[in-house]
Design a protein around this motif. Sequence first.
Motif, PDB file in Angstrom:
ATOM      1  N   ARG A  26      65.798  19.503  47.042  1.00  0.00           N
ATOM      2  CA  ARG A  26      65.771  20.462  48.219  1.00  0.00           C
ATOM      3  C   ARG A  26      64.506  21.339  47.854  1.00  0.00           C
ATOM      4  O   ARG A  26      64.166  21.790  46.598  1.00  0.00           O
ATOM      5  CB  ARG A  26      66.871  21.201  48.559  1.00  0.00           C
ATOM      6  CG  ARG A  26      67.523  21.844  47.359  1.00  0.00           C
ATOM      7  CD  ARG A  26      68.819  22.780  47.987  1.00  0.00           C
ATOM      8  NE  ARG A  26      67.922  23.806  49.261  1.00  0.00           N
ATOM      9  CZ  ARG A  26      68.649  24.643  49.939  1.00  0.00           C
ATOM     10  NH1 ARG A  26      70.024  24.740  49.612  1.00  0.00           N
ATOM     11  NH2 ARG A  26      68.076  25.594  50.519  1.00  0.00           N
ATOM     12  N   SER A  27      63.965  21.638  48.824  1.00  0.00           N
ATOM     13  CA  SER A  27      62.694  22.516  48.837  1.00  0.00           C
ATOM     14  C   SER A  27      63.439  24.083  48.499  1.00  0.00           C
ATOM     15  O   SER A  27      64.467  24.422  48.620  1.00  0.00           O
ATOM     16  CB  SER A  27      62.119  22.915  50.119  1.00  0.00           C
ATOM     17  OG  SER A  27      61.543  21.442  50.746  1.00  0.00           O
ATOM     18  N   GLY A  28      62.619  24.489  47.614  1.00  0.00           N
ATOM     19  CA  GLY A  28      63.004  25.726  47.005  1.00  0.00           C
ATOM     20  C   GLY A  28      61.727  26.608  46.484  1.00  0.00           C
ATOM     21  O   GLY A  28      60.694  26.529  46.981  1.00  0.00           O
ATOM     22  N   TRP A  32      58.345  21.842  46.948  1.00  0.00           N
ATOM     23  CA  TRP A  32      58.436  21.684  48.288  1.00  0.00           C
ATOM     24  C   TRP A  32      58.431  19.917  48.488  1.00  0.00           C
ATOM     25  O   TRP A  32      57.748  19.379  48.060  1.00  0.00           O
ATOM     26  CB  TRP A  32      57.036  22.254  49.136  1.00  0.00           C
ATOM     27  CG  TRP A  32      57.251  21.884  50.553  1.00  0.00           C
ATOM     28  CD1 TRP A  32      56.401  21.080  51.092  1.00  0.00           C
ATOM     29  CD2 TRP A  32      57.922  22.768  51.543  1.00  0.00           C
ATOM     30  NE1 TRP A  32      56.686  20.870  52.538  1.00  0.00           N
ATOM     31  CE2 TRP A  32      57.601  21.896  52.927  1.00  0.00           C
ATOM     32  CE3 TRP A  32      58.949  23.571  51.548  1.00  0.00           C
ATOM     33  CZ2 TRP A  32      58.081  22.377  53.825  1.00  0.00           C
ATOM     34  CZ3 TRP A  32      59.418  23.991  52.538  1.00  0.00           C
ATOM     35  CH2 TRP A  32      58.959  23.298  53.817  1.00  0.00           C
TER      36      TRP A  32
ATOM     37  N   VAL C  20      59.287  32.444  59.256  1.00  0.00           N
ATOM     38  CA  VAL C  20      60.517  31.824  59.136  1.00  0.00           C
ATOM     39  C   VAL C  20      60.722  30.713  60.047  1.00  0.00           C
ATOM     40  O   VAL C  20      60.888  31.117  61.415  1.00  0.00           O
ATOM     41  CB  VAL C  20      61.733  32.750  59.189  1.00  0.00           C
ATOM     42  CG1 VAL C  20      63.069  32.073  58.725  1.00  0.00           C
ATOM     43  CG2 VAL C  20      61.632  33.888  58.162  1.00  0.00           C
ATOM     44  N   ALA C  46      55.479  27.229  50.558  1.00  0.00           N
ATOM     45  CA  ALA C  46      56.615  27.571  51.351  1.00  0.00           C
ATOM     46  C   ALA C  46      57.928  27.300  50.552  1.00  0.00           C
ATOM     47  O   ALA C  46      57.742  26.846  49.569  1.00  0.00           O
ATOM     48  CB  ALA C  46      56.842  26.349  52.441  1.00  0.00           C
ATOM     49  N   TYR C  47      58.914  28.180  50.818  1.00  0.00           N
ATOM     50  CA  TYR C  47      60.168  28.239  50.347  1.00  0.00           C
ATOM     51  C   TYR C  47      61.251  28.062  51.373  1.00  0.00           C
ATOM     52  O   TYR C  47      61.199  28.657  52.385  1.00  0.00           O
ATOM     53  CB  TYR C  47      59.999  29.730  49.563  1.00  0.00           C
ATOM     54  CG  TYR C  47      61.505  30.362  49.231  1.00  0.00           C
ATOM     55  CD1 TYR C  47      62.154  29.872  47.958  1.00  0.00           C
ATOM     56  CD2 TYR C  47      62.065  31.209  50.053  1.00  0.00           C
ATOM     57  CE1 TYR C  47      63.370  30.357  47.828  1.00  0.00           C
ATOM     58  CE2 TYR C  47      63.599  31.771  49.712  1.00  0.00           C
ATOM     59  CZ  TYR C  47      63.962  31.284  48.611  1.00  0.00           C
ATOM     60  OH  TYR C  47      65.408  31.557  48.017  1.00  0.00           O
ATOM     61  N   GLU C  48      62.283  27.452  50.875  1.00  0.00           N
ATOM     62  CA  GLU C  48      63.601  26.943  51.884  1.00  0.00           C
ATOM     63  C   GLU C  48      64.544  27.771  51.029  1.00  0.00           C
ATOM     64  O   GLU C  48      65.106  27.753  50.060  1.00  0.00           O
ATOM     65  CB  GLU C  48      63.490  25.735  51.887  1.00  0.00           C
ATOM     66  CG  GLU C  48      64.719  25.188  52.763  1.00  0.00           C
ATOM     67  CD  GLU C  48      64.339  23.550  53.067  1.00  0.00           C
ATOM     68  OE1 GLU C  48      63.485  23.101  53.932  1.00  0.00           O
ATOM     69  OE2 GLU C  48      65.348  23.234  52.563  1.00  0.00           O
ATOM     70  N   PHE C  49      65.550  28.201  52.188  1.00  0.00           N
ATOM     71  CA  PHE C  49      66.884  28.780  51.942  1.00  0.00           C
ATOM     72  C   PHE C  49      67.775  28.482  53.105  1.00  0.00           C
ATOM     73  O   PHE C  49      67.486  28.064  54.030  1.00  0.00           O
ATOM     74  CB  PHE C  49      66.901  30.190  51.929  1.00  0.00           C
ATOM     75  CG  PHE C  49      66.626  30.905  53.055  1.00  0.00           C
ATOM     76  CD1 PHE C  49      65.287  31.060  53.609  1.00  0.00           C
ATOM     77  CD2 PHE C  49      67.779  31.853  53.709  1.00  0.00           C
ATOM     78  CE1 PHE C  49      65.150  31.800  54.895  1.00  0.00           C
ATOM     79  CE2 PHE C  49      67.608  32.428  54.909  1.00  0.00           C
ATOM     80  CZ  PHE C  49      66.299  32.713  55.635  1.00  0.00           C
ATOM     81  N   GLN C  58      62.731  27.784  56.478  1.00  0.00           N
ATOM     82  CA  GLN C  58      61.466  27.663  55.324  1.00  0.00           C
ATOM     83  C   GLN C  58      60.659  28.890  55.650  1.00  0.00           C
ATOM     84  O   GLN C  58      60.486  29.306  56.512  1.00  0.00           O
ATOM     85  CB  GLN C  58      60.591  26.598  56.022  1.00  0.00           C
ATOM     86  CG  GLN C  58      61.497  25.175  55.942  1.00  0.00           C
ATOM     87  CD  GLN C  58      62.177  24.957  57.102  1.00  0.00           C
ATOM     88  OE1 GLN C  58      61.857  25.124  58.113  1.00  0.00           O
ATOM     89  NE2 GLN C  58      63.337  24.311  56.737  1.00  0.00           N
ATOM     90  N   ARG C  59      60.276  29.678  54.796  1.00  0.00           N
ATOM     91  CA  ARG C  59      59.517  30.876  54.647  1.00  0.00           C
ATOM     92  C   ARG C  59      58.376  30.756  54.157  1.00  0.00           C
ATOM     93  O   ARG C  59      58.204  30.036  53.274  1.00  0.00           O
ATOM     94  CB  ARG C  59      60.339  32.073  53.679  1.00  0.00           C
ATOM     95  CG  ARG C  59      61.780  32.195  54.153  1.00  0.00           C
ATOM     96  CD  ARG C  59      62.285  33.284  53.333  1.00  0.00           C
ATOM     97  NE  ARG C  59      61.700  34.635  53.442  1.00  0.00           N
ATOM     98  CZ  ARG C  59      62.292  35.645  52.750  1.00  0.00           C
ATOM     99  NH1 ARG C  59      63.343  35.600  52.142  1.00  0.00           N
ATOM    100  NH2 ARG C  59      61.489  36.844  52.857  1.00  0.00           N
ATOM    101  N   ILE C  61      53.810  32.409  54.332  1.00  0.00           N
ATOM    102  CA  ILE C  61      52.639  33.330  55.071  1.00  0.00           C
ATOM    103  C   ILE C  61      51.763  32.334  55.449  1.00  0.00           C
ATOM    104  O   ILE C  61      51.223  31.666  54.670  1.00  0.00           O
ATOM    105  CB  ILE C  61      52.265  34.263  53.949  1.00  0.00           C
ATOM    106  CG1 ILE C  61      53.543  35.027  53.453  1.00  0.00           C
ATOM    107  CG2 ILE C  61      51.431  35.104  54.516  1.00  0.00           C
ATOM    108  CD1 ILE C  61      52.850  36.050  52.492  1.00  0.00           C
TER     109      ILE C  61
ATOM    110  N   ASP D  97      66.603  36.632  51.110  1.00  0.00           N
ATOM    111  CA  ASP D  97      66.870  35.838  52.147  1.00  0.00           C
ATOM    112  C   ASP D  97      67.944  36.505  53.003  1.00  0.00           C
ATOM    113  O   ASP D  97      68.130  36.532  54.164  1.00  0.00           O
ATOM    114  CB  ASP D  97      67.632  34.681  51.517  1.00  0.00           C
ATOM    115  CG  ASP D  97      66.434  33.859  50.828  1.00  0.00           C
ATOM    116  OD1 ASP D  97      65.176  34.060  51.101  1.00  0.00           O
ATOM    117  OD2 ASP D  97      66.944  32.762  50.014  1.00  0.00           O
TER     118      ASP D  97
END
Lengths: 260, 260, 260, 260
Positions: A26-28, A32, C20, C46-49, C58-59, C61, D97
């Motif tokens: 998973r993306s983290g 990505w 987001v 990108a960062y996913e939570f 997905q976060r 900028i 988050d």
Amino acid sequence: MRLQIRCDLTFEITVPTPFVLMLRPRSGAQQWIAREEYKFEPNVAAYEFTDSYGNLCQRLIAPAGIFEVHTNAEVITMDSVDQAPGAPFTEVSHLPDEVLGYLLPSRFCESDRFGQMANEITAGHLLGYDQVKAIETWLKQNIRFEPSDSDMLLSATEINERGWGVCRDLSHVGISLCRSLAIPARMVVGYLYNLDPMELHAWFEAYVAGRWYTFDATQAELKGGYVAIGYGRDAADVAIYNQFGPPARILTQSAQVERV
Amino acid sequence: MRLQIRCDLTFEITVPTPFVLMLRPRSGAQQWIAREEYKFEPNVAAYEFTDSYGNLCQRLIAPAGIFEVHTNAEVITMDSVDQAPGAPFTEVSHLPDEVLGYLLPSRFCESDRFGQMANEITAGHLLGYDQVKAIETWLKQNIRFEPSDSDMLLSATEINERGWGVCRDLSHVGISLCRSLAIPARMVVGYLYNLDPMELHAWFEAYVAGRWYTFDATQAELKGGYVAIGYGRDAADVAIYNQFGPPARILTQSAQVERV
Amino acid sequence: MRLQIRCDLTFEITVPTPFVLMLRPRSGAQQWIAREEYKFEPNVAAYEFTDSYGNLCQRLIAPAGIFEVHTNAEVITMDSVDQAPGAPFTEVSHLPDEVLGYLLPSRFCESDRFGQMANEITAGHLLGYDQVKAIETWLKQNIRFEPSDSDMLLSATEINERGWGVCRDLSHVGISLCRSLAIPARMVVGYLYNLDPMELHAWFEAYVAGRWYTFDATQAELKGGYVAIGYGRDAADVAIYNQFGPPARILTQSAQVERV
Amino acid sequence: MRLQIRCDLTFEITVPTPFVLMLRPRSGAQQWIAREEYKFEPNVAAYEFTDSYGNLCQRLIAPAGIFEVHTNAEVITMDSVDQAPGAPFTEVSHLPDEVLGYLLPSRFCESDRFGQMANEITAGHLLGYDQVKAIETWLKQNIRFEPSDSDMLLSATEINERGWGVCRDLSHVGISLCRSLAIPARMVVGYLYNLDPMELHAWFEAYVAGRWYTFDATQAELKGGYVAIGYGRDAADVAIYNQFGPPARILTQSAQVERV
């Protein structure tokens, strides 16, 4: 670095068998997932949930006969691994609540029995990152890495006695040593670019200076190209598959990583 | 049944030491906390969080010197323990997601090594509750319960070899046997009315027929009067206190349970 | 049913802007993500939570200039939607803990003001599924569905006064009516096969007889082909994108669903 | 500061009615529950769970007749409230988050409609703590605090139009203004020492410079003595009781706070 990873499994199933798989990266923070594919042959209904570590897990009942699992993904990952010589120990009282659990002993990491050994290995090193680096170095010099199949999962104390192990085993010893010094440590399972021989890989992370850092005692030097599938306290938490009932026979398991 | 429970700890601390305590029982399905008290001597700032099992945990830094922890509570708990002879095994595919983790081996419960033994012990019994009851009976007959202090935590395989143990140890063997049969099992730490000698207690729960049931191999028969403080995979998760740094000396630890 | 879905967004960004996004459908009880792709143009980290509803978010900028988001996936989803005329109301005391929050009013669903209206609409209907079906029918007959762009998000009371709305708006009124009858209800955003005109869609689910059921007041009859991206209390929780700072201009937004 | 708090409720119930109560304060970063008591008259079985905000909630079915809830606790809380003039705005991209959800509009806080107003109120102030302080000051000067009972819950836009409200209402306007500036804000319900007239209280917190700060537009100056019971997006999340079914009549509700 943009990598194409794939993992293919073939089982011979005698009676319909419940499986829990952990094969969807998973993306983290560090990677990505740009594209991914996940299929079963024959196709079966599967259901996905998030476990208490944040891993995506797939539940299904494998039908009798030949059963195949195919996953592949294109992943953007770090070109190099962050390293931080000198980064200080994080006081236990400053650890985030959710990190505390990684201080406890677990199935394959009897950290409660590694205290003296860890003190000896890290004597003279700065508290924090340098202690973990000393542990990684010690592992390279003292636990022979043999990328073979072991038929039975051994624990850190057993591996330490035996003196050799697969990537998973070296990680277990490393994790146990860290935790015995009050440094949170966790297991990661996934892929590594240019791993030789190519297969699924396991390494460990330690929490110092307020974040997780990557360590890997199986590699001469830390390079980029890691793709994580799952995080946990040890191999018990991050099995790429768990099956329940009469054991299914695994016929083939292969992993590939290619640069795109 | 309305019980008054209390636990008092006294430590001798040499340097300020981070602690994580688990001593606040919480209201849940089986018990209601009608009144409780929790204090430190000397008083220190403490911070409470909920761990991944739902337990309330207290973090603090114990100051050098004599440090005391005093907790007591009035709890309404079940007069008798639910039992369900014949209740069926819950298929793994029907287990709730959050219960799956209790099928995995853990630090003191190497369930991956108890498969054959569990099959022998439960041969001829209905799948489900009756299997666990057979395990509980086997424990009573084969692992001698000695409510003494053991200086070192042993795992289920070690206890099984040694042939005797404290309440915690018998639970570890019971849990390991259950999990090896794909029956989720977990450790509970808390109080038991009329326990003799009186101290903190540990027992285990197994998940059959869609819910958790209580088992306790240290008691001739299952009676009511249990008060749970914490739930976890094994003793590593439910230590009533974890300390980090130079080991603090525990001077006294006492538990009391009285009927109101 | 195997569907190919895609969503493409183009923004004009003046200053680097935090976003987001919620555009990654996830495998769950009703759907399986067999393949998916998610990319940015230009590529950004990108960062996913996972949010508190279990959605993957997905976060990132977004850099100044033209910024594009492209997602597509192949999803195996239900051929038809489960329906259960007569299925009974679940007593509040039997609702799972995690469902209770869907009884509360939320930003666009002022359920605290719909009690009398809900009673009138559902008068004479069996408690449970049939009440929700009566609400869905009432919506079809009383709130005109206009698949246009509304410039401003309106709440359920505002939509009810105005008498028309987009799919999201009808869902808000439906959810509000359900909750005022103590039936948990939630918003779903995603795709629907054969939606006309094709765009992202919103519908709602109500919890009766121990599970969630799908309702959609914009369709003459409930057919299969739904693909969920996100679940929440209302549109505030399941925006496919939230941006912060000087508003970015969205140039294009398109969605497609095709049968494979 | 060591406070003795208590809250007593009396209901007249016509038919057995499910309740969800939120009346057990919990130990956390700012307060320690040294002693507490929680009882029902007549006594009923109650079950406690933790909601998605971390609040302890009690579920029960109140029997027909007079039903009383009595809670009291001894709490060690801060002597003064942390204040931080000049503390900077936390960029959205740096928010944890779990804090992001407090940027979204909610039932009683239509932050999506307060953007222009918030900009006017905070014009000329440093981004961050000072903006929130300017909002608190504006509230004191523009929304008259009337500690009366309002029969109906109004939202922030409605309160802003009406020009007066109870503590909860002022908090809703404050929260809405903060969120419209991308400052996370949340509602707190609890007790305040020396509140006049004494009753349960509500205030708000804003997230700046990496942590939550307390604001209260009902008090001439911020003093210590706050005891939190619950946190949420707005009053919908932190009702001290929710009942379902034919409305129970509340006969008495009283709160007390005394210094020990």
